[in-house]
Write a protein that holds these residues in place. Structure first.
Motif, PDB file in Angstrom:
ATOM      1  N   VAL A  91      13.071  20.271  28.803  1.00  0.00           N
ATOM      2  CA  VAL A  91      13.888  20.534  29.988  1.00  0.00           C
ATOM      3  C   VAL A  91      13.223  19.953  31.236  1.00  0.00           C
ATOM      4  O   VAL A  91      13.906  19.476  32.155  1.00  0.00           O
ATOM      5  CB  VAL A  91      14.173  22.046  30.135  1.00  0.00           C
ATOM      6  CG1 VAL A  91      12.944  22.825  30.582  1.00  0.00           C
ATOM      7  CG2 VAL A  91      15.330  22.275  31.100  1.00  0.00           C
ATOM      8  N   SER A  92      11.889  19.966  31.279  1.00  0.00           N
ATOM      9  CA  SER A  92      11.181  19.380  32.420  1.00  0.00           C
ATOM     10  C   SER A  92      11.419  17.877  32.489  1.00  0.00           C
ATOM     11  O   SER A  92      11.654  17.321  33.567  1.00  0.00           O
ATOM     12  CB  SER A  92       9.679  19.671  32.328  1.00  0.00           C
ATOM     13  OG  SER A  92       9.416  21.050  32.479  1.00  0.00           O
ATOM     14  N   ARG A  93      11.369  17.213  31.340  1.00  0.00           N
ATOM     15  CA  ARG A  93      11.605  15.771  31.320  1.00  0.00           C
ATOM     16  C   ARG A  93      13.060  15.451  31.653  1.00  0.00           C
ATOM     17  O   ARG A  93      13.337  14.497  32.377  1.00  0.00           O
ATOM     18  CB  ARG A  93      11.227  15.178  29.963  1.00  0.00           C
ATOM     19  CG  ARG A  93      11.484  13.673  29.843  1.00  0.00           C
ATOM     20  CD  ARG A  93      10.827  13.094  28.621  1.00  0.00           C
ATOM     21  NE  ARG A  93       9.385  13.086  28.738  1.00  0.00           N
ATOM     22  CZ  ARG A  93       8.698  12.117  29.363  1.00  0.00           C
ATOM     23  NH1 ARG A  93       9.344  11.097  29.923  1.00  0.00           N
ATOM     24  NH2 ARG A  93       7.392  12.146  29.408  1.00  0.00           N
ATOM     25  N   TRP A  94      13.984  16.275  31.143  1.00  0.00           N
ATOM     26  CA  TRP A  94      15.400  16.038  31.448  1.00  0.00           C
ATOM     27  C   TRP A  94      15.654  16.136  32.946  1.00  0.00           C
ATOM     28  O   TRP A  94      16.341  15.284  33.535  1.00  0.00           O
ATOM     29  CB  TRP A  94      16.273  17.051  30.707  1.00  0.00           C
ATOM     30  CG  TRP A  94      17.741  16.812  30.937  1.00  0.00           C
ATOM     31  CD1 TRP A  94      18.556  15.986  30.224  1.00  0.00           C
ATOM     32  CD2 TRP A  94      18.546  17.376  31.974  1.00  0.00           C
ATOM     33  NE1 TRP A  94      19.834  15.991  30.750  1.00  0.00           N
ATOM     34  CE2 TRP A  94      19.859  16.848  31.827  1.00  0.00           C
ATOM     35  CE3 TRP A  94      18.307  18.277  33.007  1.00  0.00           C
ATOM     36  CZ2 TRP A  94      20.908  17.190  32.681  1.00  0.00           C
ATOM     37  CZ3 TRP A  94      19.351  18.623  33.870  1.00  0.00           C
ATOM     38  CH2 TRP A  94      20.630  18.086  33.695  1.00  0.00           C
ATOM     39  N   LEU A  95      15.099  17.153  33.583  1.00  0.00           N
ATOM     40  CA  LEU A  95      15.269  17.299  35.026  1.00  0.00           C
ATOM     41  C   LEU A  95      14.607  16.154  35.786  1.00  0.00           C
ATOM     42  O   LEU A  95      15.157  15.648  36.770  1.00  0.00           O
ATOM     43  CB  LEU A  95      14.691  18.637  35.494  1.00  0.00           C
ATOM     44  CG  LEU A  95      15.569  19.864  35.278  1.00  0.00           C
ATOM     45  CD1 LEU A  95      14.765  21.134  35.509  1.00  0.00           C
ATOM     46  CD2 LEU A  95      16.780  19.817  36.205  1.00  0.00           C
ATOM     47  N   CYS A  96      13.433  15.741  35.327  1.00  0.00           N
ATOM     48  CA  CYS A  96      12.726  14.642  35.988  1.00  0.00           C
ATOM     49  C   CYS A  96      13.536  13.356  35.907  1.00  0.00           C
ATOM     50  O   CYS A  96      13.690  12.640  36.902  1.00  0.00           O
ATOM     51  CB  CYS A  96      11.351  14.453  35.349  1.00  0.00           C
ATOM     52  SG  CYS A  96      10.367  13.137  36.106  1.00  0.00           S
ATOM     53  N   GLU A  97      14.072  13.063  34.738  1.00  0.00           N
ATOM     54  CA  GLU A  97      14.872  11.852  34.581  1.00  0.00           C
ATOM     55  C   GLU A  97      16.169  11.927  35.389  1.00  0.00           C
ATOM     56  O   GLU A  97      16.615  10.924  35.961  1.00  0.00           O
ATOM     57  CB  GLU A  97      15.167  11.624  33.101  1.00  0.00           C
ATOM     58  CG  GLU A  97      13.929  11.253  32.294  1.00  0.00           C
ATOM     59  CD  GLU A  97      14.194  11.204  30.800  1.00  0.00           C
ATOM     60  OE1 GLU A  97      15.311  11.626  30.375  1.00  0.00           O
ATOM     61  OE2 GLU A  97      13.306  10.760  30.044  1.00  0.00           O
TER      62      GLU A  97
END
Length: 211
Positions: free
Chosen positions: A172-178
């Motif tokens: 979820v952290s990577r999804w938000l970052c992207e």
């Protein structure tokens, strides 16, 4: 002397319709036809203030009693004047004189991203089914509840194209970052290195400067 009231031969020009008024580039209007505070930056709102005044100030020069008022009164007056575009010195969105004003798009965006990135950084590495459901509900609520309709619609399209990964903290952290990077690219801003997302929002830098 006829006893009849004199008729004026001049009439005040009617205000131009919203569609005919000149707007700064990128200005977003709300459903009421006025610039949406949550959809526009303070800079654009100030540029548009002359065309879309909220209400005219009672006077541009203070009365003697106001001139002798407290410092806090002066600050309040300055903040009010800035809202009407009367100050020649631009105020930053985080200026303390605007602490009582509605958030503009930049303030709202920063606050929202800060909350989402931090919530993701503290999300469990192996969340339960209920936790996954609640995180997904939170993210899916944004296209409906986010105050800037234009931004909300864009996020909804992006979520359909690339659904959120709520299987764990890293996903979820990577999804938000992207997703944030996609927004930054559209705004002409630099991309953030998503490999450092937990350092930025949970752990802090290795040099201990945030401890």
């Amino acid at each position: 002397m006829t006893g009849q009231p004199e008729q004026s031969t001049s009439t005040a020009p009617a205000p131009a319709p919203v569609a005919a008024r000149r707007l700064p580039p990128g200005m977003v209007l709300g459903p009421d036809g006025k610039p949406c505070k949550a959809c526009n930056s303070l800079r654009n709102m100030r540029l548009a203030s002359a065309s879309f005044p909220s209400k005219p100030p009672a006077s541009t020069s203070p009365s003697p009693s106001r001139a002798a008022g407290s410092s806090s009164s002066s600050k309040t007056a300055s903040a009010a004047a800035s809202a009407f575009g009367l100050l020649t010195t631009p105020l930053l969105a985080d200026d303390p004189l605007r602490s009582h004003c509605p958030a503009d798009s930049e303030q709202l965006g920063r606050a929202t991203w800060t909350f989402l990135h931090t919530a993701a950084a503290y999300y469990p590495a192996t969340p339960s089914k209920e936790q996954q459901k609640q995180m997904l509900n939170l993210l899916r609520s944004l296209p409906t509840l986010y105050p800037c309709q234009h931004c909300a619609q864009h996020l909804g399209v992006e979520m359909q194209r690339r659904p959120p990964d709520v299987t764990g903290r890293e996903g979820v952290s990577r999804w938000l970052c992207e997703t944030h990077n996609e927004v930054n690219e559209r705004l002409g801003k630099e991309r953030f290195d998503c490999a450092r997302v937990l350092e930025r929002w949970r752990d802090g830098p290795a040099d201990g400067s945030c401890d």
